[in-house]
Structures are given as C-alpha cells and as structure tokens.
Design a protein around this motif. Structure first.
Motif, PDB file in Angstrom:
ATOM      1  N   TRP A   1       6.354   2.283  10.156  1.00 34.50           N
ATOM      2  CA  TRP A   1       7.582   2.415   9.347  1.00 34.50           C
ATOM      3  C   TRP A   1       6.459   2.350   8.369  1.00 34.50           C
ATOM      4  O   TRP A   1       7.532   3.187   6.948  1.00 34.50           O
ATOM      5  CB  TRP A   1       8.524   2.821   9.105  1.00 34.50           C
ATOM      6  CG  TRP A   1       8.740   4.290  10.884  1.00 34.50           C
ATOM      7  CD1 TRP A   1       8.841   3.861  12.222  1.00 34.50           C
ATOM      8  CD2 TRP A   1       8.601   5.259  10.838  1.00 34.50           C
ATOM      9  NE1 TRP A   1       8.995   5.050  12.876  1.00 34.50           N
ATOM     10  CE2 TRP A   1       8.598   5.525  12.555  1.00 34.50           C
ATOM     11  CE3 TRP A   1       7.857   6.159   9.987  1.00 34.50           C
ATOM     12  CZ2 TRP A   1       8.491   7.471  12.621  1.00 34.50           C
ATOM     13  CZ3 TRP A   1       7.272   7.751  10.830  1.00 34.50           C
ATOM     14  CH2 TRP A   1       7.687   7.984  11.332  1.00 34.50           C
ATOM     15  N   TYR A   2       7.304   1.147   7.481  1.00 37.98           N
ATOM     16  CA  TYR A   2       7.245   0.045   6.086  1.00 37.98           C
ATOM     17  C   TYR A   2       6.167   1.954   4.567  1.00 37.98           C
ATOM     18  O   TYR A   2       6.880   1.638   4.230  1.00 37.98           O
ATOM     19  CB  TYR A   2       6.335  -0.672   5.621  1.00 37.98           C
ATOM     20  CG  TYR A   2       7.277  -1.690   6.310  1.00 37.98           C
ATOM     21  CD1 TYR A   2       8.158  -1.745   7.104  1.00 37.98           C
ATOM     22  CD2 TYR A   2       6.882  -3.002   6.451  1.00 37.98           C
ATOM     23  CE1 TYR A   2       9.232  -2.612   7.609  1.00 37.98           C
ATOM     24  CE2 TYR A   2       7.759  -4.078   6.736  1.00 37.98           C
ATOM     25  CZ  TYR A   2       9.058  -3.977   7.435  1.00 37.98           C
ATOM     26  OH  TYR A   2       9.978  -4.760   8.379  1.00 37.98           O
ATOM     27  N   SER A   3       4.845   1.638   5.150  1.00 35.09           N
ATOM     28  CA  SER A   3       4.086   2.470   4.844  1.00 35.09           C
ATOM     29  C   SER A   3       5.053   4.357   4.092  1.00 35.09           C
ATOM     30  O   SER A   3       4.731   4.471   3.225  1.00 35.09           O
ATOM     31  CB  SER A   3       3.235   2.761   4.983  1.00 35.09           C
ATOM     32  OG  SER A   3       1.853   3.482   4.297  1.00 35.09           O
ATOM     33  N   ALA A   4       5.389   4.802   5.383  1.00 40.29           N
ATOM     34  CA  ALA A   4       6.341   6.221   4.896  1.00 40.29           C
ATOM     35  C   ALA A   4       7.021   5.941   3.925  1.00 40.29           C
ATOM     36  O   ALA A   4       7.613   6.537   3.345  1.00 40.29           O
ATOM     37  CB  ALA A   4       7.070   6.755   5.927  1.00 40.29           C
ATOM     38  N   LEU A   5       7.933   4.919   4.444  1.00 34.32           N
ATOM     39  CA  LEU A   5       9.550   4.563   3.455  1.00 34.32           C
ATOM     40  C   LEU A   5       9.419   4.175   2.620  1.00 34.32           C
ATOM     41  O   LEU A   5       9.699   5.151   1.409  1.00 34.32           O
ATOM     42  CB  LEU A   5      10.059   3.765   4.607  1.00 34.32           C
ATOM     43  CG  LEU A   5      11.216   3.037   3.654  1.00 34.32           C
ATOM     44  CD1 LEU A   5      12.565   4.535   3.743  1.00 34.32           C
ATOM     45  CD2 LEU A   5      11.763   1.701   4.168  1.00 34.32           C
ATOM     46  N   ASN A   6       7.857   3.347   2.081  1.00 34.04           N
ATOM     47  CA  ASN A   6       7.572   3.191   0.774  1.00 34.04           C
ATOM     48  C   ASN A   6       7.290   4.472  -0.350  1.00 34.04           C
ATOM     49  O   ASN A   6       7.770   3.931  -1.708  1.00 34.04           O
ATOM     50  CB  ASN A   6       7.188   2.160   0.857  1.00 34.04           C
ATOM     51  CG  ASN A   6       7.789   0.683   1.411  1.00 34.04           C
ATOM     52  OD1 ASN A   6       9.344   0.678   1.524  1.00 34.04           O
ATOM     53  ND2 ASN A   6       6.923  -0.324   2.094  1.00 34.04           N
TER      54      ASN A   6
ATOM     55  N   GLY B   1       0.790  -0.698   0.101  1.00 36.73           N
ATOM     56  CA  GLY B   1       0.135  -0.636   0.378  1.00 36.73           C
ATOM     57  C   GLY B   1       0.921   0.919   0.124  1.00 36.73           C
ATOM     58  O   GLY B   1       0.457   2.459  -0.532  1.00 36.73           O
ATOM     59  N   GLY B   2       1.956   1.595   0.613  1.00 40.57           N
ATOM     60  CA  GLY B   2       2.900   2.392   0.504  1.00 40.57           C
ATOM     61  C   GLY B   2       3.216   2.725  -0.378  1.00 40.57           C
ATOM     62  O   GLY B   2       3.073   4.175  -1.059  1.00 40.57           O
ATOM     63  N   PRO B   3       3.994   1.952  -1.142  1.00 38.64           N
ATOM     64  CA  PRO B   3       4.043   2.123  -3.130  1.00 38.64           C
ATOM     65  C   PRO B   3       2.649   2.681  -3.365  1.00 38.64           C
ATOM     66  O   PRO B   3       3.376   3.624  -4.091  1.00 38.64           O
ATOM     67  CB  PRO B   3       4.899   1.168  -3.225  1.00 38.64           C
ATOM     68  CG  PRO B   3       5.053   0.460  -2.542  1.00 38.64           C
ATOM     69  CD  PRO B   3       4.557   0.693  -1.357  1.00 38.64           C
ATOM     70  N   LEU B   4       1.826   1.975  -3.240  1.00 41.71           N
ATOM     71  CA  LEU B   4       0.667   3.198  -4.485  1.00 41.71           C
ATOM     72  C   LEU B   4       0.015   4.318  -3.693  1.00 41.71           C
ATOM     73  O   LEU B   4      -0.018   4.870  -4.408  1.00 41.71           O
ATOM     74  CB  LEU B   4      -0.198   2.069  -4.076  1.00 41.71           C
ATOM     75  CG  LEU B   4      -0.270   0.535  -4.493  1.00 41.71           C
ATOM     76  CD1 LEU B   4      -1.941  -0.207  -4.392  1.00 41.71           C
ATOM     77  CD2 LEU B   4      -0.206   1.115  -6.833  1.00 41.71           C
ATOM     78  N   LEU B   5       0.312   5.008  -2.684  1.00 44.22           N
ATOM     79  CA  LEU B   5       0.053   5.872  -1.839  1.00 44.22           C
ATOM     80  C   LEU B   5       1.688   6.749  -2.548  1.00 44.22           C
ATOM     81  O   LEU B   5       1.106   8.086  -3.029  1.00 44.22           O
ATOM     82  CB  LEU B   5       0.594   5.811  -0.440  1.00 44.22           C
ATOM     83  CG  LEU B   5      -0.014   7.272   0.301  1.00 44.22           C
ATOM     84  CD1 LEU B   5      -1.159   8.077  -0.191  1.00 44.22           C
ATOM     85  CD2 LEU B   5       1.197   7.012   1.739  1.00 44.22           C
ATOM     86  N   GLY B   6       2.362   6.200  -2.735  1.00 47.09           N
ATOM     87  CA  GLY B   6       3.572   7.400  -3.426  1.00 47.09           C
ATOM     88  C   GLY B   6       3.216   7.671  -4.750  1.00 47.09           C
ATOM     89  O   GLY B   6       3.638   8.911  -5.566  1.00 47.09           O
ATOM     90  N   VAL B   7       2.246   6.799  -5.514  1.00 49.85           N
ATOM     91  CA  VAL B   7       2.611   6.689  -6.391  1.00 49.85           C
ATOM     92  C   VAL B   7       1.145   7.927  -7.178  1.00 49.85           C
ATOM     93  O   VAL B   7       1.029   9.059  -7.985  1.00 49.85           O
ATOM     94  CB  VAL B   7       2.497   5.811  -7.642  1.00 49.85           C
ATOM     95  CG1 VAL B   7       0.928   5.311  -7.562  1.00 49.85           C
ATOM     96  CG2 VAL B   7       2.668   5.696  -9.350  1.00 49.85           C
ATOM     97  N   PHE B   8       0.497   7.896  -6.285  1.00 48.54           N
ATOM     98  CA  PHE B   8      -1.057   8.809  -6.204  1.00 48.54           C
ATOM     99  C   PHE B   8      -0.766  10.522  -5.249  1.00 48.54           C
ATOM    100  O   PHE B   8      -0.832  11.182  -5.984  1.00 48.54           O
ATOM    101  CB  PHE B   8      -1.822   8.297  -5.277  1.00 48.54           C
ATOM    102  CG  PHE B   8      -3.237   7.451  -6.301  1.00 48.54           C
ATOM    103  CD1 PHE B   8      -4.170   7.701  -7.033  1.00 48.54           C
ATOM    104  CD2 PHE B   8      -2.368   5.967  -5.799  1.00 48.54           C
ATOM    105  CE1 PHE B   8      -4.742   7.021  -7.945  1.00 48.54           C
ATOM    106  CE2 PHE B   8      -3.660   5.391  -6.214  1.00 48.54           C
ATOM    107  CZ  PHE B   8      -5.104   5.472  -6.504  1.00 48.54           C
ATOM    108  N   SER B   9       0.430  10.420  -4.899  1.00 51.47           N
ATOM    109  CA  SER B   9       0.711  11.356  -4.251  1.00 51.47           C
ATOM    110  C   SER B   9       1.933  12.534  -5.328  1.00 51.47           C
ATOM    111  O   SER B   9       1.359  14.209  -5.236  1.00 51.47           O
ATOM    112  CB  SER B   9       1.026  11.172  -2.842  1.00 51.47           C
ATOM    113  OG  SER B   9       1.481  10.654  -1.322  1.00 51.47           O
ATOM    114  N   LEU B  10       2.965  11.486  -6.050  1.00 57.52           N
ATOM    115  CA  LEU B  10       3.313  11.651  -6.976  1.00 57.52           C
ATOM    116  C   LEU B  10       2.408  12.320  -8.013  1.00 57.52           C
ATOM    117  O   LEU B  10       2.480  13.942  -8.918  1.00 57.52           O
ATOM    118  CB  LEU B  10       4.523  11.242  -7.717  1.00 57.52           C
ATOM    119  CG  LEU B  10       4.984  10.976  -8.442  1.00 57.52           C
ATOM    120  CD1 LEU B  10       6.906  12.118  -8.208  1.00 57.52           C
ATOM    121  CD2 LEU B  10       5.726  10.205  -9.206  1.00 57.52           C
ATOM    122  N   GLY B  11       1.115  12.274  -8.485  1.00 58.42           N
ATOM    123  CA  GLY B  11       0.410  12.708  -9.237  1.00 58.42           C
ATOM    124  C   GLY B  11      -0.769  13.982  -8.284  1.00 58.42           C
ATOM    125  O   GLY B  11      -0.346  14.281  -9.607  1.00 58.42           O
TER     126      GLY B  11
END
Length: 572
Positions: free
Chosen positions: A520-525, A421-431
């Motif tokens: 911290w996994y979600s934040a890190l990723n 879920g962390g990487p998915l949050l990252g790609v949406f935040s990027l957009g």
C-alpha cells in the motif's frame, strides 16, 4: 550455510555463465562499432527513436523482472502460498492506464527525460526535485539488484561475494557505456530468453524429481499452499486480494507509467502506436514471468514436503532458499546450474543496464544541459557515457549497504518502489489530471509525500513490524516465519500436527500505522501528494486572487497553471 557449501559448479556451468557475460559484452561492442557508433545523444539515449514494439516490450519485461523477483517470489510462495499470485490482476490496469494516458502525452511532447514534463506543466524546481528523487530511488534499488545475483554466485560456487558484485557491475557498466540504449534493449531481449529458459529448466527437473505434476499438486494442496481469494480488508495484512490487486495497481503505475527506465523505452519506439503496442505486449510476458516464479515456489514446497530436511535446509534466509533448492535439483545435471545462475545474472544485468542508461539520461537532460545550453552534441554524448560509467561505480559502492538489510530482497524492492516511486506517481498525476494544480502545490505535495513515505518506512524498521505474517499450513508441511527473513521448514507429520497455530497480538495505535503492508506504500504516498498538492494550490490561488484584487492586477505567470496549457500538453 553448510548445505550450500557442499554444492559447486562444474566446468560446463562455468562455460555457460562465461558465455552469458561474453554475449552481453559482444552486443554492447557491436552497437558501439556499428550504425552511428553512439556519437549523438539521440542515438545513445533514445536509440534514434527507431525501435519496433517487440524488442521494446521484451526490454520492458526484462527491466521489471530482476533477479530480486526470481529469488524473492518463489520464497514468498513457499512461505505464504499462492496468494501472491493475485498481483497478476494488478497488471491489467497497471498497463492499460499507461498505454492510454501516460504514453500518448510523453510521446507527443518528444521528451528525452520524463521529468521535462514537470517543467512544462509546473516549473523548473519541480522538474529538478522529481529528477533528484528518481536518482535516489534508482541508485538504492540498483544496489539490491547487483547484490542479489552476486550472493547467488557466492553461495553456489564459493566465488568471492564482492568479486562477484564487482564483475556484475563492471560488465554491465561497460556494455551500457559502449553501446547505449540499443545495446541495452537488445541485451534485454537475449537476457529475457535466458531468464525464462533457466526458470523453466528448474521447474521441469523439480517436477520430475518430485514425482510428477499430480504428486506436486497433491502435496501443495495438502500443505495448504493453494490460496483462495482473501478479501480481508485489513491493510496491515501483507498479501490479500486488496493489497495485491488494488495496491499493486499503484505500484505498477509508478513503474510502467512514470519511471524513466520504462518511459525511455516507450520514447525509443518508431511511432506512438509502437510504443502503445509494446505496453500491451508486455502483459503476457509479465504473466508468464509471474507464473514461472510462482510455480517454482510450489515445486520447491512439494519437493521437501513430508521430509525431515533439517540437515539440508537448516535455517535459511528467504534469499537463500531458492538457491539451495536449485542446486539440490540440478547438482547431478551438468550445465543446468550454470544456466540458472545465468538466468539470475540475466535478470540483474537487464535491470541494472536500464537503470544506468536512464540515470545518465535524466542527469544530462535535467541537471546539466539546462546550465550548459551551448554544449555540442558530441560533447554531451561523451559526458552521457561518462555519467553511465560513474553511476555504475556508485551502485557498486552502494551494494555494500544491501547486505545489512533484514527484509527479503523482494520486500525491500517493493518498499523502495512504494516509498519513492509513489510520490513521483502522485506529482505526475497531479499534473495530468488536475488542471488547477500549480507549481507550489506540486512542490509541497511532493515533499509531503516523501515525508509520509519515510515516516512510515522508517517507523516500520524501528518498530520491527512486518506488514503480514507467514501462512501456517495445517497438514503435512509447515513454513513458519521466525523473523523478518528467516524461515525454518519442518516436514514431518508429527511436528506439523503437534505445532499449535501461532497467535499474534494485533498492533495498536501508531504501531498499527507502521504495520501497513508495503504493497500500500505507493497508493498512500501518491494520494498524499495529490491531496496536499490540491489543498496548497487552492490556498495559494486564493491568496493570489486577494492580492490581485487589492492591487488591481497581477502577473499571470504567478497564477495557477491555466487549463489551456494543460490541454495543449495533453493533445499536442
């Protein structure tokens, strides 16, 4: 366990449990035979966008509050004390940000799958990668959710474990396939009520048998289970204010901001205001659910504090401790054991049904429809039902792998959410937040986030490290974590005063990195995705500009995603 084997269901318990399954099936049949009879994808996948904020909010809490939390949280409180309760602080920003940033964007775009946004913002390959990542995460998590209540039923009734897994999965698959999202949401409402009732019954009986509220408070205070705010900045400590209150925000954002199972409920609301209000209304329900689970853990500790219950608890895994406690408390009260097992199954069914529906949605909208544009709506609806059924059977098969895990079910769930879920949050935040990020940056960023996630996660498993250590009380009762999921409780004052405080060597180098708390996994990723995505976007933009200057022009479609497009997506 022998202690568990001595306990059993009465006829009334079986009747109550059967009523839960029958009611869930009945709701599915009702929506299969009423209204539009689930003949369109709009009705089957989005409930005709006709839901009010109250059932949507209860469905949101039911989707999050799985059997994993009901079994896992009390065991964590029993072992570590109330420090875990501070995760409630993360619920504030974890719901406020989705309500005012994510929901307005997704709702105004009239999406069916949240991953459609990734194609609008970036490109089709980014959308497909996001969808496949979500499917992987959800199938793995559903296996844990199916296995947990089946383990409970097996422990307290002797019912065949895999028969219970099969029964859980099939009932859920049937009413999800027949009734669509409306059935899922309204069964969530019913199951949320059962869930709260079961937990409350255990707490009331437990407090009464322990000697009252004052006695419970005395024992948990003397047993060092009431924790103050731990401001230790060490990211390898499992539960501190920072890991829970800050790391937990990113976990909540990955669940309530960009997870298809939750976003699909927002999109089923009548209006954008209803969708936002449902996000706000889930806050008190989440706090209530957290409070019930934490209080149950404290009552469990107080019940056995000061007793030599070696012959009762023996050595139990964290996943079994709550089950023993419940059956011990409720054994002489016909019907209440069945109510609690129904509570567990309610939590599991609500989570699983939501997942099946969301998996069918993203597979249809993101992987099938783009390749079959001429498919009729009736055929698409039939195929969506088939997909929901297929995913149900797949999750049953995956549940077999769950019994091999060594962590508690709660820690396993958090690791899954953080790692994928962390990487998915990252790609949406990027957009959403970086207009200059482009498709290449999003793809490379998502890949790097997933690589980081599995590097840390697999490294943690291989080196057998744990993000934190169990709290060791210094008075009448001790709960010492012996291994990843085995806890021995010994209550006599003699043992507790004679037992020295355990000392643990501080991990160094790469092993310390692997010891990072799973909170911290979600934040890190997610940060890995954003930082890598921005760097790659700048580099590709620079190379493109060089080539453009050399050739005297270029195709603007290969440039960075324009700010204007991003602004349209944010305000449309």
């Amino acid at each position: 366990m022998d202690a568990l084997a001595q306990m059993h269901f009465t006829t009334i318990d079986y009747v109550i449990f059967a009523l839960l399954l029958a009611s869930s099936m009945g709701i599915g049949l009702y929506y299969a035979l009423s209204g539009g009879r689930q003949r369109t994808t709009q009705e089957f996948l989005l409930a005709d966008r006709s839901m009010s904020c109250l059932p949507v909010s209860l469905s949101l809490i039911a989707t999050f509050q799985s059997a994993v939390a009901i079994v896992g949280v009390p065991a964590e409180i029993y072992t570590h004390g109330t420090q875990y309760w501070f995760i409630g602080c993360a619920y504030i920003l974890g719901l406020f940000i989705p309500a005012h940033i994510f929901i307005p964007v997704f709702y105004r775009l009239h999406l069916t799958s949240v991953y459609q946004y990734l194609e609008l913002r970036f490109s089709k390959p980014v959308r497909i990668c996001g969808t496949v990542t979500f499917i992987f995460q959800t199938v793995i998590y559903m296996a844990v959710c199916v296995y947990t209540p089946a383990l409970a039923l097996n422990a307290v009734t002797g019912f065949d474990l895999w028969g219970a897994v099969l029964a859980t999965g099939l009932v859920c698959t049937l009413y999800t396939t027949l009734g669509g999202l409306k059935a899922v949401i309204w069964t969530d409402v019913f199951q949320t009520i059962v869930m709260f009732a079961g937990q409350l019954a255990v707490i009331v009986v437990g407090v009464q048998q322990t000697g009252g509220v004052a006695e419970v408070w005395r024992k948990v205070s003397e047993g060092n289970r009431i924790s103050g705010i731990d401001l230790n900045p060490d990211p390898t400590v499992e539960y501190t204010f920072w890991t829970l209150g800050v790391g937990g925000v990113f976990l909540m954002l990955s669940l309530y901001g960009v997870n298809q199972a939750q976003v699909q409920r927002y999109l089923s609301a009548k209006t954008e205001r209803d969708a936002i209000m449902s996000c706000y209304m889930v806050f008190p329900s989440l706090q209530l659910a957290l409070a019930l689970s934490c209080v149950m853990g404290l009552v469990m500790f107080a019940r056995y504090c000061g007793e030599d219950h070696f012959h009762n608890l023996g050595v139990l895994s964290k996943n079994e401790m709550v089950l023993y406690f419940v059956m011990d408390m409720l054994q002489g009260l016909p019907g209440l054991s069945g109510l609690f097992i129904s509570c567990l199954f309610s939590a599991a069914l609500s989570t699983i049904s939501s997942a099946f529906n969301s998996l069918a949605t993203v597979t249809m909208e993101d992987l099938i429809k783009p390749h079959c544009p001429s498919m009729t709506d009736a055929r698409a609806t039939l195929l969506s039902k088939g997909l929901a059924c297929s995913y149900g059977l797949l999750c049953l098969a995956m549940a077999y792998l769950t019994h091999l895990m060594t962590d508690s079910v709660l820690q396993t769930a958090f690791k899954i959410f953080g790692m994928v879920g962390g990487p998915l949050l990252g790609v949406f935040s990027l957009g959403l937040f970086f207009p200059w990020a482009n498709s290449t940056g999003a793809l490379v960023g998502l890949g790097s986030g997933l690589a980081m996630a599995f590097w840390v996660g697999i490294g943690s498993i291989v080196t057998s490290t744990s993000g934190g250590l169990a709290a060791v009380s210094q008075f009448n009762c001790t709960a010492v974590q012996l291994s990843g999921n085995i806890t021995t409780a010994m209550g006599t004052a003699l043992i507790s005063t004679a037992m020295p405080t355990a000392t643990h060597s501080r991990p160094m180098g790469l092993q310390r990195f692997y010891s990072l708390s799973f909170m911290w996994y979600s934040a890190l990723n997610s940060f890995t995705v954003v930082i890598t995505g921005l760097v790659v976007s700048f580099l590709t933009a620079f190379i493109f500009n060089l080539r453009t200057n050399e050739s005297g022009g270029g195709d603007p479609r290969h440039s960075l995603s324009p700010v204007g497009q991003h602004a349209v997506l944010r305000t449309r």
